[in-house]
Design a protein around this motif. Structure first.
Motif, PDB file in Angstrom:
ATOM      1  N   ARG A 153     -54.628  47.064 -33.231  1.00  0.00           N
ATOM      2  CA  ARG A 153     -55.898  47.562 -32.700  1.00  0.00           C
ATOM      3  C   ARG A 153     -56.765  48.044 -33.871  1.00  0.00           C
ATOM      4  N   MET A 194     -61.363  30.483  -7.530  1.00  0.00           N
ATOM      5  CA  MET A 194     -60.900  31.354  -8.613  1.00  0.00           C
ATOM      6  C   MET A 194     -62.085  32.102  -9.227  1.00  0.00           C
ATOM      7  N   VAL A 195     -63.199  31.399  -9.377  1.00  0.00           N
ATOM      8  CA  VAL A 195     -64.379  32.023  -9.977  1.00  0.00           C
ATOM      9  C   VAL A 195     -64.843  33.184  -9.106  1.00  0.00           C
ATOM     10  N   GLU A 244     -63.476  48.987 -10.547  1.00  0.00           N
ATOM     11  CA  GLU A 244     -64.802  49.573 -10.734  1.00  0.00           C
ATOM     12  C   GLU A 244     -65.867  48.547 -10.351  1.00  0.00           C
ATOM     13  N   GLN A 277     -55.932  30.757 -25.354  1.00  0.00           N
ATOM     14  CA  GLN A 277     -56.649  31.583 -26.325  1.00  0.00           C
ATOM     15  C   GLN A 277     -56.579  33.057 -25.938  1.00  0.00           C
ATOM     16  N   THR A 278     -56.826  33.324 -24.675  1.00  0.00           N
ATOM     17  CA  THR A 278     -56.788  34.708 -24.172  1.00  0.00           C
ATOM     18  C   THR A 278     -55.428  35.350 -24.417  1.00  0.00           C
ATOM     19  N   ALA A 314     -42.520  46.272 -36.129  1.00  0.00           N
ATOM     20  CA  ALA A 314     -42.778  44.855 -35.855  1.00  0.00           C
ATOM     21  C   ALA A 314     -43.132  44.700 -34.370  1.00  0.00           C
ATOM     22  N   ASN A 315     -43.713  43.551 -34.030  1.00  0.00           N
ATOM     23  CA  ASN A 315     -44.050  43.214 -32.640  1.00  0.00           C
ATOM     24  C   ASN A 315     -45.080  44.156 -32.032  1.00  0.00           C
ATOM     25  N   HIS A 316     -45.964  44.641 -32.876  1.00  0.00           N
ATOM     26  CA  HIS A 316     -47.035  45.525 -32.400  1.00  0.00           C
ATOM     27  C   HIS A 316     -48.369  44.783 -32.498  1.00  0.00           C
ATOM     28  N   GLY A 343     -43.390  37.655 -29.710  1.00  0.00           N
ATOM     29  CA  GLY A 343     -42.603  38.881 -29.768  1.00  0.00           C
ATOM     30  C   GLY A 343     -43.229  39.996 -28.953  1.00  0.00           C
ATOM     31  N   VAL A 396     -45.095  41.337 -24.956  1.00  0.00           N
ATOM     32  CA  VAL A 396     -45.005  41.206 -23.496  1.00  0.00           C
ATOM     33  C   VAL A 396     -46.412  41.177 -22.910  1.00  0.00           C
ATOM     34  N   ALA A 418     -58.641  27.851 -22.696  1.00  0.00           N
ATOM     35  CA  ALA A 418     -59.211  29.201 -22.753  1.00  0.00           C
ATOM     36  C   ALA A 418     -58.153  30.233 -22.378  1.00  0.00           C
ATOM     37  N   ALA A 461     -49.520  44.216 -18.068  1.00  0.00           N
ATOM     38  CA  ALA A 461     -49.336  44.183 -16.621  1.00  0.00           C
ATOM     39  C   ALA A 461     -50.663  43.878 -15.937  1.00  0.00           C
TER      40      ALA A 461
END
Lengths: 644, 644
Positions: A157, A374-375, A405, A214-215, A152-154, A321, A323, A211, A326
């Protein structure tokens, strides 16, 4: 209403405020994920598992051939060697199979087709024995029925979707996306696209905040604008609470005459903190109503985005559930002294440039109202509460807003700004999608000083030498000594008088500035444009004292244009782009040269060669010429070089 | 059709093959973005700009108060000081304003409300002068009309949406998402959820590939399954070409009897490469038909995902005018010798563990058919073509598939596997969303060796000492010497005889194995289960030679279960989970102890304390007990410790 106004805000460390709020929300059960949603496995990309996923079948679910070849009973092959090849006849214990075919009963190994030699249609020869189970994918080799595929909590992908389907699991339980109501409030707000009157503020904050939600994996629900009106705001918050998991009120979070948010949350529930020791973003409200988080977010766009990130992001991730990933960081050298008030954690947007093998951080405008900071930012620098800021040359940690990069592929241009640089930036990215150009407007002298300090790859400069009438060279010699540099022309451009639309006073040139009734607005001493004006006035024999307003100074082209647009002045010297921006008329009075000064060490690097390649294209030149007021006769030409 | 078969594949370096293909596609115009799509700005999150965005209006579009306070003509305030306060009366040149209000004509500065002292209703006192333009946001302070807000080929983030709307731009032109057709082909394929017969392969590849396309910003269009039939496949490719930008055929890309893809692409267009020097993933086909990229992707799921990443990802990003984000990497130590064929670039999935201050990389199964190797992997290790592999202890660069933060919060368990570990992993993540448990199944002795090499935080082990009848301790002493360790019990579990459903031969225990007509299947010498069997047989006085099939060996619980399920044997010793997985009956014969062996240096770290905390919860215990075959009487108890 006045008595409901909070005049004094708290000034708590934000981490402490956040922790207290989360703790309170936790005890109210407000941070637990909602009831799971069941989705088809292939629809669940990016969602977070609510339950562990156990395999329903094994994969493969039968012993499968791993190769194209011949399935055999391996005992038939024992003893085969180069010296003593063995012949085997096709039959029950030697059958042709393709990859993925079941191993026939009686067989326990596969010989690759490359390793057999057919001696007749139904018989082949081998020169080595087959080990039992070679080239066989045994049942459950990939997935074993009943094993846990994922906990759970995965966060799912693409490959996870494969693993789940391989295990025969067609649907998965995922945490629902936390629903976040975004309530824009303020009598001054208007929707994007409205005809703008002075005092109107375009309501784009909740679009940015939505936005962000949403992210992070949440579902934003943007409401229409609520007036600064106690009962209306109360009704809006109350109705939002019924439908969502988190309520964000923007703004009215400060202590102004019409800032009701805090008092309202207090009336309906609990305010845990009103005001945290950060800059920008201080007047944040952390509250709870009916077991749901309600947060007042300040109105300035940078404050809004920052407090959303600090306070709402952790709530959304907890409800998932999960984090938050980083934030990548990098060490950088501070390019200049950066004082900051003690007792407040300041968040400073910076541009980064890879200059040599180090990254140099240069602060961008600190205004809380400047969304473009910010932009344009590459990263965020936090100045801790106990600090009074940083000294130039200190190494600091930057939270990256663009990848290193990307930053390392960015040509850093510091100096005087010109629209042609924008066009260059755009064409650069078109030709080299990995490259960017960042330009910081600090004036021509500021640009040369940035070169001196090793902060940029290139400086935009238009400094007139009043003695010789030439541009830039004498300033370079004075400021940079014999340091190797190349000076490349970008454009010649018209400086002119910006006048009201239709040119009601019929101003035709600098001579007209001395006329009765013409109010001039000037640039500050030291500005390239001011130097140019004084030079031309001297050439024309005009006494500056005879110009009304000569001593009224503004600091940018735009400020001069604004003074003319507002009617506070009748004319000011500046570039066509500023006049166009405020729809003023423009009377060209003098042409000046705008060059790029390039330190020798970057001359032969992609930072510069890419620029020069783009400058040479007809597409770039045509677009600059279309702006008007430009001459590109020397564009890309070397005007001067020293030491290289 | 046989004559259309390609038997020999190319073996080109993949970078060279990619470059040649991209170059060819470029000349055909196949890599340029499609015609721009116009979107409402607030709908454009994550999309890539097709054109530069220029501001339509300035922001602010008027001189605005930056504070709640009083707008004044600054000249009225000159001379005010603590010693000589100045009184000002509200009027045309001193008006109350809130943040965001327009500065009234005649005023040019704002005094913060905190800095004024009202002496009567309409008059206030100040003790310092206001600088012109203080606390005023000038027109264009944020965005200047006509300036470039963002260049083309920029991926839009939340703050960008704010910048664009601040500049008054309501719609943006973005590159269309590249449309990618995914064509599953293969007579053996069945849709997920189908009733599975031997030989059926569940078609999940295109679901994984589709999710990858989505992640990269493209639009996947999955088609139904096409049989391995020349004309059908030809029709499918031809019709897909009309609707999409990229065609992906999966699979039929190899040189098998029914692999038509390469010959078909050659007939309809051009094959640039068939076969690259990578492992897995060699039989990839890079082609072009009617100016569109057509690619044959191998059928094994790992090969499919890998070649998709290497070849299709760059095409999608190019069509988006963008560059793929760099894959984060980390240095790690190779835990054991890793040979790899020369002349081929091998991609090895690895688990990473932070053990001490370094990351240790341990290879997972290399099988191209094992999708779970991708699900479980923390990263990918590339073995370059000229290399024969790595020595144990070498430092290598790993391309991360999970973040280092996540990896560094992962408890690495290596050794014998048990279902209770899966349940532990799941409950661990529930209680500590930032933590994970990774378990690698290398057998009990393998686990203790991993501790010896410093590769794990904990080993699962069930090694019976035949002399004493005790578990694990004598092995620890022999293998780890006096190294500090703590041995904690996880479970006692039943080993038993797995027999066909309904137990048709009525097998009741090990004694029945000697019966006429009972065919046994054994585990390999050295396996914990084999040791256990021999121990029990000795206790029972049964001569192994009297058991039919005692010398037939399998290497895993599942292989034994599969032999029974397929009818090749009547009984085998193993754990309940394996029997359950293949729906076999299970006759318990002996209980064994399964412990966790924890090196002293991790005993007091979160890697272990979190596990022990979870092991102690009733939720964990109940779920393990529900599996059946388990006894938790010593669960979490320390069985043995040395040196700590």
């Amino acid at each position: 209403m006045r008595n409901k106004r909070d005049v004094y805000l708290d000034n708590r460390p934000w981490e402490e405020a956040l922790e207290g709020w989360l703790h309170h929300l936790q005890t109210k059960g407000a941070l637990s994920p909602g009831p799971p949603e069941i989705l088809a496995t292939e629809q669940a990309l990016g969602r977070v598992t609510a339950e562990p996923i156990f395999a329903v079948n094994s994969s493969p679910h039968y012993h499968a051939s791993a190769m194209d070849g011949i399935a055999v009973d391996s005992s038939l092959t024992f003893g085969a060697s180069d010296a003593m090849p063995k012949q085997i006849r096709l039959g029950e214990k030697a059958q042709v199979v393709d990859t993925g075919d079941p191993i026939p009963a009686g067989c326990d190994a596969v010989i690759m087709i490359e390793d057999v030699h057919f001696v007749e249609d139904e018989a082949f020869e081998i020169t080595s024995a087959a080990a039992p189970w070679q080239h066989v994918r045994a049942i459950g080799e990939d997935v074993v029925a009943t094993e846990m595929i994922l906990p759970a909590n995965h966060t799912l992908r693409p490959v996870d979707i494969g693993g789940i389907l391989a295990g025969g699991v067609g649907t998965v339980a995922v945490h629902p996306r936390p629903r976040v109501a975004l309530l824009p409030t303020g009598t001054e707000l208007v929707q994007p696209g409205s005809q703008l009157k002075p005092g109107d503020i375009v309501e784009y904050n909740t679009r940015v905040l939505g936005a962000m939600v949403q992210t992070w994996g949440g579902e934003p629900l943007r409401r229409s604008i609520t007036m600064d009106q106690w009962d209306q705001l109360k009704a809006t918050i109350t109705s939002a609470l019924e439908e969502v998991d988190v309520v964000v009120v923007n703004a009215g979070s400060s202590a102004g005459r019409e800032d009701f948010t805090a008092a309202l949350i207090r009336e309906l529930g609990t305010v845990l903190t009103h005001g945290v020791a950060i800059k920008p973003g201080k007047p944040v409200i952390l509250g709870e109503i009916k077991g749901k988080p309600v947060i007042g977010i300040p109105g300035y766009p940078v404050s809004a985005a920052l407090t959303m990130e600090l306070f709402v992001k952790p709530v959304i991730y907890k409800k998932l559930g999960s984090v938050p990933p980083a934030t990548p960081t990098a060490d950088a050298i501070i390019s200049r002294k950066m004082p900051s008030p003690m007792g407040v954690e300041e968040f400073i947007r910076v541009k980064l440039g890879q200059v040599g093998d180090k990254f140099v951080a240069t602060p961008i405008s600190r205004g809380a109202g400047i969304i473009m900071s910010m932009v344009r930012a590459d990263g965020m620098l936090r100045v801790p509460r106990p600090s009074e800021g940083f000294r130039a040359g200190e190494t600091v940690k930057i939270e990256l807003m663009r990848s290193l990069e990307e930053v390392s592929q960015t040509t850093v241009v510091i100096g005087s700004h010109d629209m042609a640089l924008d066009i260059l930036a755009n064409h650069l990215r078109r030709s080299f999608p990995e490259a960017s150009l960042s330009s910081a407007n600090v004036g021509s002298l500021g640009g040369l000083n940035a070169i001196k300090r090793g902060e940029c790859h290139c400086a935009g400069t238009h400094l007139l030498d009043e003695e010789t009438g030439d541009y830039n060279i004498s300033y370079i010699q004075k400021l940079l000594g014999d340091r190797p540099v190349v000076l490349v022309n970008l454009v010649y451009r018209q400086q002119g008088l910006m006048v009201a639309k239709g040119n009601p006073l019929g101003i035709g040139g600098l001579e007209d500035l001395v006329r009765e009734g013409v109010r001039f607005i000037n640039r500050q001493r030291g500005a390239g444009t001011r130097i140019l004006l004084d030079f031309r006035l001297k050439q024309l024999g005009i006494n500056p004292d005879s110009i009304y307003g000569y001593n009224r100074e503004e600091y940018t082209h735009m400020a001069v244009a604004a003074a003319v647009a507002s009617g506070a002045a009748d004319a000011g010297l500046g570039i066509l782009a500023a006049a166009n921006a405020l729809e003023l008329d423009f009377v060209p009075v003098v042409e000046e040269r705008y060059d790029l000064c390039i330190p020798g060490e970057y001359w032969d690097t992609p930072y510069i060669t890419r620029l020069l390649e783009v400058i040479d294209t007809p597409e770039f030149r045509q677009q600059v010429e279309k702006l008007g007021g430009y001459d590109l006769r020397d564009c890309g030409g070397v005007m001067y070089r020293q030491g290289i």
